[in-house]
Motif scaffolding. Structure first.
Motif, short mmCIF file in Angstrom:
data_model
loop_
_atom_site.label_atom_id
_atom_site.label_comp_id
_atom_site.label_asym_id
_atom_site.label_seq_id
_atom_site.Cartn_x
_atom_site.Cartn_y
_atom_site.Cartn_z
N ASP A 61 15.56 -4.86 -9.14
CA ASP A 61 16.82 -3.95 -9.23
C ASP A 61 17.25 -3.50 -10.55
O ASP A 61 17.15 -2.31 -10.75
N LYS A 106 8.06 -10.29 2.71
CA LYS A 106 9.04 -9.41 2.64
C LYS A 106 9.90 -9.37 1.08
O LYS A 106 10.17 -8.04 0.78
N ASP A 109 7.65 -6.74 -0.07
CA ASP A 109 7.82 -5.40 0.46
C ASP A 109 8.94 -4.89 -0.32
O ASP A 109 9.19 -3.75 -0.64
N TYR A 110 10.20 -5.75 -0.81
CA TYR A 110 11.16 -5.28 -1.32
C TYR A 110 10.81 -4.87 -2.69
O TYR A 110 11.44 -3.62 -3.20
N HIS A 112 7.90 -3.57 -3.72
CA HIS A 112 7.27 -2.31 -3.71
C HIS A 112 8.12 -1.24 -3.37
O HIS A 112 8.14 -0.12 -3.84
N SER A 113 9.30 -1.47 -2.53
CA SER A 113 10.31 -0.51 -2.17
C SER A 113 10.84 0.21 -3.58
O SER A 113 11.48 1.34 -3.29
N LYS A 114 11.03 -0.66 -4.54
CA LYS A 114 11.49 -0.09 -5.75
C LYS A 114 10.61 0.64 -6.48
O LYS A 114 10.73 0.89 -7.93
N GLY A 115 9.24 0.77 -6.22
CA GLY A 115 8.22 1.48 -6.82
C GLY A 115 7.72 0.50 -8.00
O GLY A 115 6.78 0.68 -8.62
N LYS A 117 5.31 -3.24 -8.84
CA LYS A 117 4.26 -4.21 -8.43
C LYS A 117 4.68 -5.35 -8.28
O LYS A 117 5.37 -6.12 -9.07
#
Length: 409
Positions: A61, A106, A109-110, A112-115, A117
């Motif tokens: 974040d 998971k 995935d979280y 990655h969801s922020k753009g 690696k």
């Protein structure tokens, strides 16, 4: 001083047979847990600083909200102490269930969801350095597991292993990573363990099989540790500098900036020297508590641009007189066989006031007759135009640097 023509030849030689997985065309940038958080697994008494999914999600974040991702810091990587003490019934690695209750798929995935690696740590040995399961006898399974979890970056340490088997083992694990079909940057500790064991390093093999690699001792949160690494790189540059280039990098280890062991001047010095060394820029700091002056160092766009220069030529120490060292790195823009340069004047002295240093452009390899446009990368100042026959004067603080860019005019 080695001429730029010779350096260019060595650079081209190093590219032959380089790992071509299409990754790490410039030095990786991101965040790595180890130096700041070590193996803190006490999530009961220290929930904000323990190795847990909460730490990595919070960091992801902050990488976005605080502007690090926008500047190129795009990896969030775990280090040691994430696994359970035992593999599961099928022999697969598994995260500690209490600290990573959602599982690593998971978590990936979280991230990655922020753009960003997702990076992970393991060890070419029976155990990791902290005693968790290593990859020996499970290399293919672990590579496939990492791919299933969405891992983008693997750091492979070398504790609890026989260094004499590494010339076979590190390439073997790299081949399993490639066979997964997932693009995964491969960070090796291979040459460091060979060096420490007195085993001759086959640099051709290192370059062929790894995207980046550790050469020397682990960094610790102290100025003495930073200077020992810098001195090693300077003293051994003829052996190690030619091995760097797009897709394959020497790794002096993590950035300490914003922690406890470096002063403000020393933090500026580490950032400048790591940029000239074409080092991966892997922060290891609490991004929530870092103070503005240190954040500004890490987010210096001009210095990041030097680090990420597309030529990928590692810089060198071209002068050492007493406490004063001069490091240069050829960078873009270029004209024919002439380069622009990043220059770091480094003062290893630890007392008194600033040192006065005179730079001779010609002695630093700058021969462009039309001259160079000079800028100060920390002060963000354009200083003026200088020709090869002119001298340039700077003041450098103890344990500090002056970082300059000389662009072809």
């Amino acid at each position: 001083m080695r001429g730029i023509t010779a350096l260019g030849v060595l650079f081209l030689v190093a590219m032959v047979g380089a790992l071509e997985n299409g990754l790490a065309r410039t030095p990786p940038m991101g965040w790595l847990a180890w130096q700041r958080y070590r193996c803190n697994t006490d999530c009961v008494n220290d929930p904000d600083n323990c190795i847990s999914e909460q730490l990595f999600m919070k960091t992801a974040d902050l990488m976005v909200s605080e502007g690090y991702l926008a500047l190129g810091y795009d990896v969030v990587s775990m280090d040691d102490c994430w696994p359970a003490r035992e593999r599961d019934a099928d022999g697969k690695l598994q995260p500690d269930a209490e600290r990573f209750p959602s599982g690593l798929k998971k978590l990936g995935d979280y991230i990655h969801s922020k753009g960003l690696k997702f990076g992970i740590y393991e060890d070419y040995g029976t155990h990791t350095c902290a005693g968790y399961p290593g990859i020996l006898e499970h290399m293919e399974l672990d590579a496939q597991t990492f791919a299933e979890w969405g891992v983008d970056y693997v750091k492979l340490d070398g504790c609890y292993s026989d260094p004499h088997t590494m010339d076979q083992g590190y390439p073997e694990f790299g081949s399993y990573l490639n066979k997964t079909g997932r693009p995964i940057v491969y960070s090796c500790s291979w040459p460091d363990y060979l060096r420490a064991s007195g085993i001759k390093i086959n640099w051709t093999a290192i370059i062929e099989h790894c995207n980046l690699w550790r050469n020397y001792n682990d960094i610790s949160d102290s100025w003495g540790s930073v200077t020992s690494i810098v001195n090693y790189y300077g003293d051994n540059q003829d052996e190690i500098a030619p091995n760097a280039g797009p897709g394959h990098w020497n790794d002096p280890d993590m950035l300490l900036i914003g922690n406890f062991g470096l002063s403000y001047e020393q933090s500026r010095a580490q950032m400048a020297l790591w940029a000239v060394l074409a080092s991966p820029l892997l922060m290891s700091v609490d991004l929530q508590s870092i103070t503005p002056p240190y954040k500004e160092i890490l987010q210096n766009k001009d210095i990041i641009a030097v680090n990420q220069d597309p030529l990928g030529i590692q810089g060198r120490r071209v002068s050492k007189k007493g406490n004063i060292e001069i490091w240069t790195r050829p960078v873009t823009p270029t004209s024919g066989d002439e380069y622009s340069y990043a220059v770091v004047v480094f003062n290893q002295g630890n007392g008194g006031g600033p040192s006065n240093v005179t730079l001779s452009l010609k002695s630093l390899g700058m021969t462009h007759s039309a001259g160079y446009l000079v800028s100060d990368l920390y002060e963000h100042e354009d200083i003026g135009k200088f020709t090869p026959d002119q001298h340039f004067y700077v003041k450098v603080n103890p344990s500090g640097v002056k970082m300059l860019r000389f662009n072809l005019s």
